[in-house]
Scaffold this motif. Sequence first.
Motif, PDB file in Angstrom:
ATOM      1  N   GLY A 119     -38.744  92.487  32.128  1.00  0.00           N
ATOM      2  CA  GLY A 119     -37.317  92.532  31.821  1.00  0.00           C
ATOM      3  C   GLY A 119     -36.974  92.261  30.370  1.00  0.00           C
ATOM      4  O   GLY A 119     -35.793  92.313  30.007  1.00  0.00           O
ATOM      5  N   GLU A 120     -37.961  91.969  29.531  1.00  0.00           N
ATOM      6  CA  GLU A 120     -37.711  91.672  28.126  1.00  0.00           C
ATOM      7  C   GLU A 120     -38.350  92.753  27.255  1.00  0.00           C
ATOM      8  O   GLU A 120     -39.497  93.148  27.487  1.00  0.00           O
ATOM      9  CB  GLU A 120     -38.271  90.300  27.765  1.00  0.00           C
ATOM     10  N   THR A 121     -37.630  93.222  26.259  1.00  0.00           N
ATOM     11  CA  THR A 121     -38.186  94.229  25.366  1.00  0.00           C
ATOM     12  C   THR A 121     -39.153  93.570  24.386  1.00  0.00           C
ATOM     13  O   THR A 121     -39.143  92.353  24.179  1.00  0.00           O
ATOM     14  CB  THR A 121     -37.085  94.940  24.573  1.00  0.00           C
ATOM     15  N   LEU A 122     -39.965  94.409  23.752  1.00  0.00           N
ATOM     16  CA  LEU A 122     -40.882  93.899  22.732  1.00  0.00           C
ATOM     17  C   LEU A 122     -40.101  93.267  21.582  1.00  0.00           C
ATOM     18  O   LEU A 122     -40.488  92.207  21.071  1.00  0.00           O
ATOM     19  CB  LEU A 122     -41.769  95.030  22.216  1.00  0.00           C
ATOM     20  N   GLU A 123     -38.998  93.880  21.191  1.00  0.00           N
ATOM     21  CA  GLU A 123     -38.199  93.319  20.103  1.00  0.00           C
ATOM     22  C   GLU A 123     -37.653  91.941  20.469  1.00  0.00           C
ATOM     23  O   GLU A 123     -37.696  91.005  19.670  1.00  0.00           O
ATOM     24  CB  GLU A 123     -37.054  94.255  19.727  1.00  0.00           C
ATOM     25  N   GLN A 124     -37.145  91.786  21.676  1.00  0.00           N
ATOM     26  CA  GLN A 124     -36.647  90.484  22.110  1.00  0.00           C
ATOM     27  C   GLN A 124     -37.758  89.437  22.113  1.00  0.00           C
ATOM     28  O   GLN A 124     -37.562  88.300  21.663  1.00  0.00           O
ATOM     29  CB  GLN A 124     -36.027  90.602  23.512  1.00  0.00           C
ATOM     30  N   PHE A 125     -38.899  89.830  22.613  1.00  0.00           N
ATOM     31  CA  PHE A 125     -40.048  88.929  22.707  1.00  0.00           C
ATOM     32  C   PHE A 125     -40.487  88.446  21.325  1.00  0.00           C
ATOM     33  O   PHE A 125     -40.676  87.252  21.091  1.00  0.00           O
ATOM     34  CB  PHE A 125     -41.184  89.664  23.418  1.00  0.00           C
ATOM     35  N   LEU A 126     -40.648  89.381  20.388  1.00  0.00           N
ATOM     36  CA  LEU A 126     -41.102  89.013  19.046  1.00  0.00           C
ATOM     37  C   LEU A 126     -40.030  88.238  18.283  1.00  0.00           C
ATOM     38  O   LEU A 126     -40.344  87.318  17.512  1.00  0.00           O
ATOM     39  CB  LEU A 126     -41.514  90.255  18.271  1.00  0.00           C
TER      40      LEU A 126
END
Length: 256
Positions: free
Chosen positions: A146-153
């Motif tokens: 449910g989390e994008t790579l951008e959100q994660f980073l």
Amino acid sequence: MKQLIRLKSAVARVKWPWLLILCRLLLVGGLAIGLTSQAARGEGNPNPGVIPPHAQAYGLSYGEWGAQWWRWAYSFPLAQFPPSQSGELDCGLGQSGSVWFLAGTAGQGPVTRSCTIPTGKALFFPIITYLNDYPCPDPNFQPPPGETLEQFLTEGAEAVIDLVTELEVVIDGRPLNDLFSYRATSRLFTFTADPSLVAFDPCVTGRPQSGVTDGSSIMLSPLPPGSHTIFIHGVIDFGGGSTFEVQVTYNLTIGP
């Protein structure tokens, strides 16, 4: 890279255990030049000669310039990695356009650098910056469902820079003010690092990869011809006596 190993150990004690893999990388044209110069001189600017943090500096935001800085720094092989250099330097390496980059350090202790900068060049430099890049060797370093790579980073980068406790920049004996307001986070961007930098950053692949950077930086309007000194200092405190520190002095000659 003993300082780097200490940094990893410190981050492991932050409440996000996965930050152990992340915290390798603390380092201390456009909208046109006339408009950028007006912003630097504008009323209410606590640091005349410095582009305000929310302005478009030479066509890009501070966050976008932060991404450009990492692309520049990571284009060098390990032996020429700008944060690791000291002494008399060629500051023109890898530079182009109206904005040139200066570098912090990789935490190796106080550093002094000297170089010549052509007249008319704005200077962008981080006080402390962090790159959260992807992919990494750890197979568990992935966005949760449910989390994008951008959100994660972005979350990981912000968690590290939230721990900054000291920021200091002194230009020709004049301290700059309100430096925490110069913090900016980039959007997700791509870069290609020199493969030899895997010794510094284990997530480097030598191929196009993704990252998000966060940190506090300065965009300095072109300095007048002559000799100038820039002192850069920043501290991140992980608690328990573990810190990461950037401290560098640039002795600059601005000339043709």
